[in-house]
Design a protein around this motif. Structure first.
Motif, mmCIF file in Angstrom:
data_model
loop_
_atom_site.group_PDB
_atom_site.id
_atom_site.type_symbol
_atom_site.label_atom_id
_atom_site.label_comp_id
_atom_site.label_asym_id
_atom_site.label_seq_id
_atom_site.Cartn_x
_atom_site.Cartn_y
_atom_site.Cartn_z
ATOM 1 N N SER A 139 0.831 -1.218 0.000
ATOM 2 C CA SER A 139 0.000 0.000 0.000
ATOM 3 C C SER A 139 0.861 1.263 0.000
ATOM 4 N N ARG A 140 2.105 1.152 0.461
ATOM 5 C CA ARG A 140 3.022 2.295 0.465
ATOM 6 C C ARG A 140 3.227 2.859 -0.947
ATOM 7 N N PRO A 188 -0.448 5.135 -3.186
ATOM 8 C CA PRO A 188 -0.801 6.571 -3.273
ATOM 9 C C PRO A 188 0.176 7.393 -4.108
ATOM 10 N N GLU A 226 -3.819 22.807 -0.944
ATOM 11 C CA GLU A 226 -3.430 21.930 0.162
ATOM 12 C C GLU A 226 -3.952 20.494 -0.028
ATOM 13 N N TYR A 227 -4.784 20.296 -1.025
ATOM 14 C CA TYR A 227 -5.301 18.955 -1.296
ATOM 15 C C TYR A 227 -4.485 18.197 -2.351
ATOM 16 N N SER A 234 -1.553 16.147 -3.903
ATOM 17 C CA SER A 234 -0.578 15.198 -3.370
ATOM 18 C C SER A 234 0.855 15.653 -3.627
ATOM 19 N N ALA A 235 1.697 15.480 -2.607
ATOM 20 C CA ALA A 235 3.122 15.766 -2.786
ATOM 21 C C ALA A 235 3.710 14.861 -3.877
ATOM 22 N N TYR A 236 3.085 13.715 -4.086
ATOM 23 C CA TYR A 236 3.610 12.768 -5.087
ATOM 24 C C TYR A 236 3.376 13.223 -6.520
ATOM 25 N N SER A 278 4.661 15.589 -7.614
ATOM 26 C CA SER A 278 5.974 16.087 -8.041
ATOM 27 C C SER A 278 6.676 15.114 -8.980
#
Lengths: 405, 85
Positions: free
Chosen positions: A64-65, A68, A127-128, A130-132, A134
């Motif tokens: 699961s890591r 997302p 703010e919603y 995802s950092a991913y 990037s």
């Protein structure tokens, strides 16, 4: 052994099967993986068919890591890489981390992931997001994620040559193997099936607008007027002959030859670069045209491009001089995954001495003068296969694979 | 003011960044390092964004990426919650 690098593992995620044997059985049976798009309503778009992978339950395959932070095409690529390494009998933890590299092809990046995050940006706020985002959308992300998951820190990269990418990645993998990297994971897995990805593909004007999955993507037929895309592809484990020998690995075949050319400027009136790519790949393999037992065609499905390919093949092999096939008629064209899957399919053909069929092509345009293997698999003595691929924008590539001696 | 707990953090971590194959959030944590648990700086930014959305606690990127364990992160969030009241 000739010293050429070899392919020791194959992982496949295709609309007609997850896994090598499931895909290969479906391919020999001529199963059509093309259908109307189900992941969103395609009704408002001029093209509505796609080769979808319908039964991929990502949580059964990946921790699961990773979920997302990955687009679907990366999830498929990671699973294909896991399977290719298992197929090769390689546990990366047993190998020197800098002796293993990853070179994949990419044609689009993570569109579905990116659309979701853009949607959040505009509807809910930054703010919603995802950092991913990037990296999850990025061309090189499949290479990066395969490298991280398997601890492969040797020379790595991504090749972006649209649908020729699967072969160009193989060519780059071979360069790395020749320069001393022991093992390179290569291939391509693509797919951007979401409204944003779809409208981007529609702009090329190359997609079939038909609705009958059995009549839409019909390369080399007089009625060819566009292709159907699909998702998925193949990941291959390539190794130096020495590494494979030391491990006692089973070899699907050797990478005997590879070449890439670029088309002349549009409107120049000069011959397209495809014939030259084929001739250069044969020369690179030290092979004569009569040594080639089967050709896996690019099969653009657009009359003008089919004509160019047929002309190149008849110039090199003579009219009807070699069996030609396009099993991608079952999956659709998989962008950077397409030629990688063709390579895998060619190696399975060498293994089982049978040419998989082209489906849905009722008649081959007579002017093309090619011997297209249609509807039924054709048993044949196969030692050498040629894979041909073209990418939008002028890319041509050809690779020669030979059965392991 | 309710206190932010490790169980709460675990839920947010699982939902926003998932869980690694060989790490056990229920076992060694909260004193295991994020690195041992398989969470890199991007994962912590994801978790921090979730904390901000659910609790209204804004953690600076710098603060989030310098805490080393779930226990430290829980303490950081609780400090902010306490400062707010």
């Amino acid at each position: 052994m000739t010293g050429n690098p070899v392919v020791t593992g194959i992982g496949i995620t295709a609309p007609t099967g997850l896994g090598v044997e499931e895909y290969w059985r479906a391919t020999l049976r001529g199963v059509n993986g093309i259908g109307r798009i189900t992941r969103f309503d395609p009704g408002q778009y001029p093209s509505r068919l796609f080769g979808e992978i319908r039964d991929f339950a990502v949580r059964e395959h990946l921790p699961s890591r990773l979920i997302p932070q990955t687009d679907r095409m990366t999830q498929l690529a990671l699973v294909a890489a896991d399977r290719a390494l298992a197929d090769a009998g390689v546990d990366p933890r047993d190998m020197p981390e800098f002796g293993m590299g990853v070179v994949t092809a990419s044609a689009s990046g993570g569109f579905e992931f990116a659309q979701r995050e853009l949607d959040k940006l505009w509807s809910k706020g930054k703010e919603y997001v995802s950092a991913y985002q990037s990296f999850a959308w990025f061309y090189a992300v499949n290479t990066g994620q395969i490298s991280i998951r398997n601890g492969m820190r040797g020379p790595s990269g991504v090749v972006v040559t649209e649908q020729a990418g699967g072969l160009d990645a193989l060519g780059q993998a071979r360069r790395r193997l020749r320069r001393g990297t022991r093992l390179v994971v290569t291939g391509g897995v693509d797919g951007s099936l979401c409204p944003w990805g779809w409208v981007a593909q529609l702009t090329t004007g190359s997609l079939s607008r038909r609705d009958d999955p059995d009549r839409a993507y019909v390369p080399f037929s007089p009625g060819a007027d566009g292709f159907v895309p699909g998702e998925g592809g193949a990941i291959l484990v390539t190794e130096t002959a020495e590494s494979a020998r030391e491990r006692g690995a089973r070899c699907y075949g050797e990478i005997a030859g590879y070449a890439a050319t670029f088309d002349p400027r549009p409107g120049s009136g000069r011959e397209p670069g495809l014939r030259r790519a084929v001739e250069l790949a044969l020369a690179d393999a030290g092979a004569l045209p009569e040594d080639v037992d089967v050709v896996f065609a690019d099969a653009a499905g657009i009359a003008e491009l089919d004509r160019v390919e047929a002309a190149a093949l008849t110039a090199v092999f003579g009219p009807g001089g070699v069996p030609v096939t396009a099993p991608k008629t079952m999956t659709g064209r998989l962008y950077s995954g397409g030629a990688a899957l063709d390579l895998a399919t060619a190696l399975l053909s060498l293994r089982d001495q049978v040419i998989p069929p082209t489906i849905n092509v009722e008649t081959v345009a007579e002017e093309y003068a090619i011997d297209l293997v249609r509807d039924e698999p054709r048993p044949a003595a196969l030692r050498t296969a040629l894979v041909v691929a073209r990418g939008r924008g002028g890319f041509n590539a050809a690779a020669v694979v030979r059965a392991a001696p | 003011m309710t206190e932010f707990t490790f169980d709460e953090l675990k839920r947010l971590m699982r939902e926003s960044a998932g869980e690694a194959e060989h790490a056990d959030l229920d076992g060694g944590a909260p004193d295991a390092t994020f690195e041992e648990l398989g969470y890199d700086s991007l994962a912590l930014l994801e978790v921090s964004a979730r904390i901000q959305r659910e609790l209204g606690v804004v953690l600076s990127d710098e603060a989030v990426t310098t805490v080393e364990s779930p226990r430290e992160l829980v303490a950081l969030v609780n400090e902010q919650l306490a400062a707010r009241t």
